[in-house]
Design a protein around this motif. Structure first.
Motif, PDB file in Angstrom:
ATOM      1  N   PHE A   3       0.748  -1.034   0.036  1.00 23.89           N
ATOM      2  CA  PHE A   3      -0.089  -0.310  -0.454  1.00 23.89           C
ATOM      3  C   PHE A   3       0.799   1.683   0.146  1.00 23.89           C
ATOM      4  O   PHE A   3       0.135   1.877  -0.651  1.00 23.89           O
ATOM      5  N   TYR A   4       1.860   0.904   0.770  1.00 19.52           N
ATOM      6  CA  TYR A   4       2.916   2.443   1.115  1.00 19.52           C
ATOM      7  C   TYR A   4       3.097   2.978  -0.659  1.00 19.52           C
ATOM      8  O   TYR A   4       3.904   3.994  -0.884  1.00 19.52           O
ATOM      9  N   LYS A  70     -11.841   8.735  10.213  1.00 18.97           N
ATOM     10  CA  LYS A  70     -11.468   7.037   9.560  1.00 18.97           C
ATOM     11  C   LYS A  70     -10.639   6.635   8.260  1.00 18.97           C
ATOM     12  O   LYS A  70      -9.780   6.058   8.349  1.00 18.97           O
ATOM     13  N   MET A  71     -11.075   7.457   7.304  1.00 20.15           N
ATOM     14  CA  MET A  71     -11.084   7.171   6.187  1.00 20.15           C
ATOM     15  C   MET A  71      -9.438   7.780   6.302  1.00 20.15           C
ATOM     16  O   MET A  71      -8.601   6.705   5.216  1.00 20.15           O
ATOM     17  N   LEU A  72      -9.024   8.980   6.176  1.00 24.49           N
ATOM     18  CA  LEU A  72      -7.884   9.196   6.480  1.00 24.49           C
ATOM     19  C   LEU A  72      -6.840   8.235   7.351  1.00 24.49           C
ATOM     20  O   LEU A  72      -6.185   8.298   7.026  1.00 24.49           O
ATOM     21  N   ALA A  73      -7.857   7.759   8.363  1.00 24.17           N
ATOM     22  CA  ALA A  73      -6.559   7.383   9.878  1.00 24.17           C
ATOM     23  C   ALA A  73      -6.201   6.078   8.934  1.00 24.17           C
ATOM     24  O   ALA A  73      -4.928   5.440   9.249  1.00 24.17           O
ATOM     25  N   PHE A  74      -7.659   5.329   8.086  1.00 27.01           N
ATOM     26  CA  PHE A  74      -7.347   3.967   7.694  1.00 27.01           C
ATOM     27  C   PHE A  74      -5.746   4.277   6.472  1.00 27.01           C
ATOM     28  O   PHE A  74      -5.108   3.699   6.699  1.00 27.01           O
ATOM     29  N   LYS A  77      -2.482   4.926   8.959  1.00 22.21           N
ATOM     30  CA  LYS A  77      -1.736   3.583   9.145  1.00 22.21           C
ATOM     31  C   LYS A  77      -0.793   2.868   7.972  1.00 22.21           C
ATOM     32  O   LYS A  77      -0.160   2.928   8.309  1.00 22.21           O
ATOM     33  N   HIS A  78      -1.571   3.063   6.791  1.00 20.11           N
ATOM     34  CA  HIS A  78      -1.072   1.931   5.908  1.00 20.11           C
ATOM     35  C   HIS A  78      -0.115   2.497   5.423  1.00 20.11           C
ATOM     36  O   HIS A  78       1.492   2.301   4.343  1.00 20.11           O
ATOM     37  N   VAL A  79       0.655   4.327   5.519  1.00 17.54           N
ATOM     38  CA  VAL A  79       1.585   4.793   5.030  1.00 17.54           C
ATOM     39  C   VAL A  79       2.969   5.454   6.000  1.00 17.54           C
ATOM     40  O   VAL A  79       4.086   6.576   5.585  1.00 17.54           O
TER      41      VAL A  79
END
Length: 192
Positions: A3-4, A70-74, A77-79
């Motif tokens: 994802f990063y 929530k979307m931004l947090a996801f 966290k994945h970057v």
């Protein structure tokens, strides 16, 4: 593809379509081992700009409020971003930052703590010095030079590693180490 890497390639395409980003000095960034990249802070776009110009994946601290969505947090966290409470000592964030370095990763910091509205360097906070003293990381100063208005190129310049041996042997304080880091960032900006 992680994802990063996916997010990085999307952000790279978008940023490079809006701004002419010139990168210099990436040869100073060690290919392996713990690294702290300390940059000046002039825009909300600084973390992605440092993220796309650094050859290694970076872990950034991000203000806690960003994780309320929530979307931004996801995405964050994945970057590899993790939250920090601003305006107070956040032991969890400090612990997480040290863990990132202990695992041999890259920690990206903006020692000023908040954006400079004028582009002038502000006094750095002791946090950068704390991480530098508490880890065996290589400290790389970075300067983002220019602005995000899109007319002139935006230059991201990485300087040579800061020698920490003397500072450690002198038992320098975290603030003194941060002051040295800020001097290195200032020199990069002045030499542009």
């Amino acid at each position: 593809m992680s994802f990063y890497k996916f997010a990085r390639s999307v952000v790279k395409l978008w940023l490079k379509s809006k701004y002419k980003v010139i990168t210099v000095g990436t040869k100073h960034i060690p290919k392996t081992g713990p690294v702290i990249i300390c940059s000046n802070h002039i825009s909300n776009f600084d973390p992605p700009v440092v993220g796309i110009t650094c050859p290694r994946e970076i872990h950034f601290m991000a203000k806690e409020e960003l994780f309320n969505n929530k979307m931004l947090a996801f995405i964050l966290k994945h970057v590899h971003a993790f939250p920090i409470k601003r305006g107070m000592k956040d032991r969890n964030a400090l612990r997480k930052g040290l863990e990132v370095l202990k695992d041999g990763n890259v920690l990206g910091l903006f020692p000023e703590g908040t954006r400079s509205k004028t582009g002038e360097l502000k006094k750095g906070l002791a946090g950068a010095g704390f991480f530098a003293l508490r880890s065996k990381a290589t400290i790389i100063p970075c300067a983002i030079i220019g602005d995000y208005r899109g007319k002139d190129p935006l230059k991201v310049s990485y300087g040579p590693p800061i020698d920490m041996e003397g500072l450690r042997s002198e038992k320098a304080s975290a603030q003194e180490v941060t002051d040295v880091i800020m001097e290195h960032i200032k020199k990069i900006k002045e030499n542009y």
